[in-house]
Design a protein around this motif. Structure first.
Motif, PDB file in Angstrom:
ATOM      1  N   ILE A  30     -11.567   7.862  -2.598  1.00  0.00           N
ATOM      2  CA  ILE A  30     -12.329   6.549  -3.063  1.00  0.00           C
ATOM      3  C   ILE A  30     -12.527   5.990  -1.782  1.00  0.00           C
ATOM      4  N   LEU A  31     -11.846   6.167  -0.655  1.00  0.00           N
ATOM      5  CA  LEU A  31     -12.280   5.627   0.609  1.00  0.00           C
ATOM      6  C   LEU A  31     -13.327   6.442   1.412  1.00  0.00           C
ATOM      7  N   PRO A  35     -15.041   1.601   3.101  1.00  0.00           N
ATOM      8  CA  PRO A  35     -13.663   0.637   3.146  1.00  0.00           C
ATOM      9  C   PRO A  35     -13.467  -0.010   1.915  1.00  0.00           C
ATOM     10  N   ARG A  36     -12.320  -0.368   1.553  1.00  0.00           N
ATOM     11  CA  ARG A  36     -11.979  -0.850   0.400  1.00  0.00           C
ATOM     12  C   ARG A  36     -10.747  -1.742   0.890  1.00  0.00           C
ATOM     13  N   TYR A  37     -10.359  -2.819  -0.151  1.00  0.00           N
ATOM     14  CA  TYR A  37      -9.143  -3.513   0.151  1.00  0.00           C
ATOM     15  C   TYR A  37      -8.200  -3.123  -1.164  1.00  0.00           C
ATOM     16  N   GLY A  38      -6.918  -3.387  -1.094  1.00  0.00           N
ATOM     17  CA  GLY A  38      -6.014  -2.906  -1.903  1.00  0.00           C
ATOM     18  C   GLY A  38      -6.263  -3.215  -3.298  1.00  0.00           C
ATOM     19  N   VAL A  39      -6.681  -4.542  -3.727  1.00  0.00           N
ATOM     20  CA  VAL A  39      -6.999  -4.770  -4.990  1.00  0.00           C
ATOM     21  C   VAL A  39      -8.295  -3.901  -5.566  1.00  0.00           C
ATOM     22  N   GLU A  40      -9.065  -3.526  -4.830  1.00  0.00           N
ATOM     23  CA  GLU A  40     -10.278  -2.854  -4.975  1.00  0.00           C
ATOM     24  C   GLU A  40      -9.823  -1.128  -5.506  1.00  0.00           C
ATOM     25  N   GLY A  81     -11.195 -16.985  -1.007  1.00  0.00           N
ATOM     26  CA  GLY A  81      -9.748 -16.682  -0.959  1.00  0.00           C
ATOM     27  C   GLY A  81      -9.689 -16.430   0.613  1.00  0.00           C
ATOM     28  N   PRO A  82      -8.217 -15.889   0.800  1.00  0.00           N
ATOM     29  CA  PRO A  82      -7.877 -15.687   2.258  1.00  0.00           C
ATOM     30  C   PRO A  82      -8.658 -14.368   2.864  1.00  0.00           C
ATOM     31  N   PRO A  83      -8.557 -13.907   4.125  1.00  0.00           N
ATOM     32  CA  PRO A  83      -9.110 -12.905   4.603  1.00  0.00           C
ATOM     33  C   PRO A  83      -8.401 -11.594   3.837  1.00  0.00           C
ATOM     34  N   ARG A  84      -9.132 -10.363   3.717  1.00  0.00           N
ATOM     35  CA  ARG A  84      -8.615  -9.173   3.084  1.00  0.00           C
ATOM     36  C   ARG A  84      -8.389  -8.173   4.129  1.00  0.00           C
ATOM     37  N   ARG A  85      -7.467  -7.318   3.959  1.00  0.00           N
ATOM     38  CA  ARG A  85      -7.304  -6.159   4.827  1.00  0.00           C
ATOM     39  C   ARG A  85      -8.036  -5.015   4.168  1.00  0.00           C
ATOM     40  N   TYR A  86      -9.126  -4.454   4.884  1.00  0.00           N
ATOM     41  CA  TYR A  86      -9.825  -3.377   4.420  1.00  0.00           C
ATOM     42  C   TYR A  86      -9.045  -2.048   5.019  1.00  0.00           C
ATOM     43  N   TYR A  87      -9.170  -1.011   4.098  1.00  0.00           N
ATOM     44  CA  TYR A  87      -8.724   0.414   4.823  1.00  0.00           C
ATOM     45  C   TYR A  87      -9.918   1.225   4.654  1.00  0.00           C
ATOM     46  N   GLU A  88      -9.808   1.947   5.760  1.00  0.00           N
ATOM     47  CA  GLU A  88     -10.996   2.986   5.986  1.00  0.00           C
ATOM     48  C   GLU A  88     -10.452   4.435   6.513  1.00  0.00           C
ATOM     49  N   LEU A  89     -11.277   5.418   5.966  1.00  0.00           N
ATOM     50  CA  LEU A  89     -10.869   6.835   6.177  1.00  0.00           C
ATOM     51  C   LEU A  89     -10.831   6.814   7.858  1.00  0.00           C
ATOM     52  N   THR A  90     -10.036   7.578   8.758  1.00  0.00           N
ATOM     53  CA  THR A  90     -10.390   8.275   9.921  1.00  0.00           C
ATOM     54  C   THR A  90     -10.907   9.715   9.841  1.00  0.00           C
ATOM     55  N   PRO A  91     -11.058  10.000  11.144  1.00  0.00           N
ATOM     56  CA  PRO A  91     -11.572  11.501  11.012  1.00  0.00           C
ATOM     57  C   PRO A  91     -10.326  12.291  10.642  1.00  0.00           C
ATOM     58  N   SER A  92      -9.217  12.175  10.988  1.00  0.00           N
ATOM     59  CA  SER A  92      -8.281  12.711  10.477  1.00  0.00           C
ATOM     60  C   SER A  92      -7.811  12.597   8.740  1.00  0.00           C
ATOM     61  N   GLY A  93      -8.271  11.364   8.339  1.00  0.00           N
ATOM     62  CA  GLY A  93      -8.220  11.063   6.721  1.00  0.00           C
ATOM     63  C   GLY A  93      -9.298  12.029   6.190  1.00  0.00           C
ATOM     64  N   HIS A  94     -10.700  12.196   6.739  1.00  0.00           N
ATOM     65  CA  HIS A  94     -11.611  12.749   6.334  1.00  0.00           C
ATOM     66  C   HIS A  94     -11.174  14.339   6.117  1.00  0.00           C
ATOM     67  N   ALA A  95     -10.494  14.946   7.480  1.00  0.00           N
ATOM     68  CA  ALA A  95     -10.082  16.198   7.428  1.00  0.00           C
ATOM     69  C   ALA A  95      -8.900  16.660   6.543  1.00  0.00           C
ATOM     70  N   ALA A  96      -7.972  15.600   6.198  1.00  0.00           N
ATOM     71  CA  ALA A  96      -7.060  15.699   5.168  1.00  0.00           C
ATOM     72  C   ALA A  96      -7.753  15.866   3.701  1.00  0.00           C
ATOM     73  N   LEU A  97      -8.618  15.032   3.406  1.00  0.00           N
ATOM     74  CA  LEU A  97      -9.339  15.164   2.055  1.00  0.00           C
ATOM     75  C   LEU A  97     -10.185  16.312   1.908  1.00  0.00           C
ATOM     76  N   LYS A  98     -10.852  16.875   3.090  1.00  0.00           N
ATOM     77  CA  LYS A  98     -11.494  18.070   2.762  1.00  0.00           C
ATOM     78  C   LYS A  98     -10.602  19.033   2.582  1.00  0.00           C
ATOM     79  N   GLU A  99      -9.545  19.196   3.262  1.00  0.00           N
ATOM     80  CA  GLU A  99      -8.242  20.315   2.795  1.00  0.00           C
ATOM     81  C   GLU A  99      -7.969  20.375   1.386  1.00  0.00           C
ATOM     82  N   PHE A 100      -7.760  18.972   1.095  1.00  0.00           N
ATOM     83  CA  PHE A 100      -7.351  18.751  -0.363  1.00  0.00           C
ATOM     84  C   PHE A 100      -8.418  19.540  -1.294  1.00  0.00           C
ATOM     85  N   ILE A 101      -9.476  18.987  -1.093  1.00  0.00           N
ATOM     86  CA  ILE A 101     -10.606  19.577  -1.847  1.00  0.00           C
ATOM     87  C   ILE A 101     -11.045  20.940  -1.873  1.00  0.00           C
TER      88      ILE A 101
END
Length: 117
Positions: A30-31, A35-40, A81-101
């Protein structure tokens, strides 16, 4: 899923274990689109019934992914509302996803081999 006393679907053990095993990679996928925040994330996962999860599951997972260096976070002001924490993939995240795929089709085919035998 079996209904509980109130008639709501309750995940069986197999479904729960499968979700637990792939949830991290579904979040990374999804990421991948930005970037997405938790509720998304919860809403996107919830759009596919078997992947629906709770805040009590997703936020500890996101914290672990951040500690593991596969996602990074930033705070952003919200128009409502209040500020939101957004989550985004790092290069390591992209690599982990690529490996899983790369692994997933082989894993899925192996399981199918045994259960359709």
């Amino acid at each position: 899923m079996e209904p509980d006393i109130a008639g709501k679907p309750v995940a069986g053990k197999a479904e729960s274990q499968l979700r637990k095993g792939v949830l991290e990679y579904c979040v990374l996928a999804i990421l991948r689109d930005g970037p997405r925040y938790g509720v998304e994330l919860l809403e996107t996962l919830g759009a596919v019934n078997v992947m629906a999860t709770s805040q009590g599951t997703i936020y500890p997972l996101l914290s672990r992914l951040r500690r593991d260096g596969v996602v990074e976070t930033r705070w952003q002001e919200s128009p409502s509302g209040p500020p939101r924490r957004y989550y985004e993939l790092t290069p390591s995240g992209h690599a982990a996803l690529k490996e899983f795929i790369a692994i997933w089709p082989h894993f899925r085919d192996a399981v199918d081999h045994f259960i359709t035998g």
